[in-house]
Design a protein around this motif. Structure first.
Motif, short mmCIF file in Angstrom:
data_model
loop_
_atom_site.label_atom_id
_atom_site.label_comp_id
_atom_site.label_asym_id
_atom_site.label_seq_id
_atom_site.Cartn_x
_atom_site.Cartn_y
_atom_site.Cartn_z
N PHE A 13 0.83 -1.21 0.00
CA PHE A 13 0.00 0.00 0.00
C PHE A 13 0.87 1.26 0.00
O PHE A 13 0.64 2.17 -0.78
CB PHE A 13 -0.94 -0.01 1.21
N VAL A 14 1.86 1.29 0.87
CA VAL A 14 2.73 2.47 0.95
C VAL A 14 3.50 2.65 -0.35
O VAL A 14 3.64 3.78 -0.84
CB VAL A 14 3.67 2.37 2.18
N ASP A 15 4.00 1.56 -0.93
CA ASP A 15 4.69 1.66 -2.22
C ASP A 15 3.78 2.27 -3.28
O ASP A 15 4.21 3.13 -4.06
CB ASP A 15 5.15 0.27 -2.70
N GLU A 16 2.53 1.84 -3.32
CA GLU A 16 1.59 2.35 -4.33
C GLU A 16 1.25 3.82 -4.09
O GLU A 16 1.15 4.60 -5.03
CB GLU A 16 0.31 1.53 -4.33
N ARG A 21 11.00 3.15 -1.89
CA ARG A 21 11.99 3.78 -1.00
C ARG A 21 13.05 4.49 -1.83
O ARG A 21 13.47 3.99 -2.86
CB ARG A 21 12.67 2.74 -0.13
N GLY A 22 13.43 5.68 -1.37
CA GLY A 22 14.44 6.46 -2.07
C GLY A 22 13.87 7.55 -2.95
O GLY A 22 14.60 8.43 -3.38
N PHE A 29 7.19 11.19 3.16
CA PHE A 29 6.22 10.40 3.92
C PHE A 29 6.88 9.76 5.13
O PHE A 29 6.36 9.83 6.24
CB PHE A 29 5.59 9.32 3.03
N GLU A 30 8.02 9.12 4.93
CA GLU A 30 8.68 8.41 6.02
C GLU A 30 9.19 9.37 7.10
O GLU A 30 9.12 9.06 8.28
CB GLU A 30 9.79 7.52 5.49
N THR A 31 9.67 10.54 6.71
CA THR A 31 10.10 11.54 7.68
C THR A 31 8.91 11.99 8.52
O THR A 31 8.99 12.08 9.74
CB THR A 31 10.75 12.74 6.98
#
Length: 100
Positions: A13-16, A21-22, A29-31
């Motif tokens: 889900f997060v990938d979509e 990553r990167g 988003f990750e920050t």
């Protein structure tokens, strides 16, 4: 109703939604998630200790509004203040790590 075949993992889900990553969007988003997670962890620890925001604030010499802002990711918190919240206010020990 979704069948088992339509279910996605959180990573999928997060990938979509935010890219792999990167990528810039994923990094933002990750920050943001890490900051949110910190506030949530503090709130959960406070609740587990049976403290109100006001009681925690009193223990560390600040006000309820500051604790609320930290827990809700509205206010950035300095490491020294975070340590005070965790150690003086919650009776815990702060551990930090760096991943490279």
């Amino acid at each position: 109703m979704k069948t088992k075949n339509n279910l996605k993992s959180l990573d999928q889900f997060v990938d979509e939604q935010y890219g792999k990553r990167g990528t810039k969007k994923r990094d933002r988003f990750e920050t943001g998630f890490e900051a949110f997670k910190l506030g949530f962890l503090l709130q959960q620890a406070r609740i587990e200790k049976g403290l109100t925001q006001e009681q925690l604030a009193e223990k560390i010499g600040t006000n309820k509004g500051y604790i609320s802002k930290v827990e809700n990711n509205i206010k950035d918190v300095r490491i020294s203040t975070l340590q005070k919240i965790v150690e003086l206010g919650l009776g815990g020990h702060l551990q930090l790590s760096i991943k490279i």
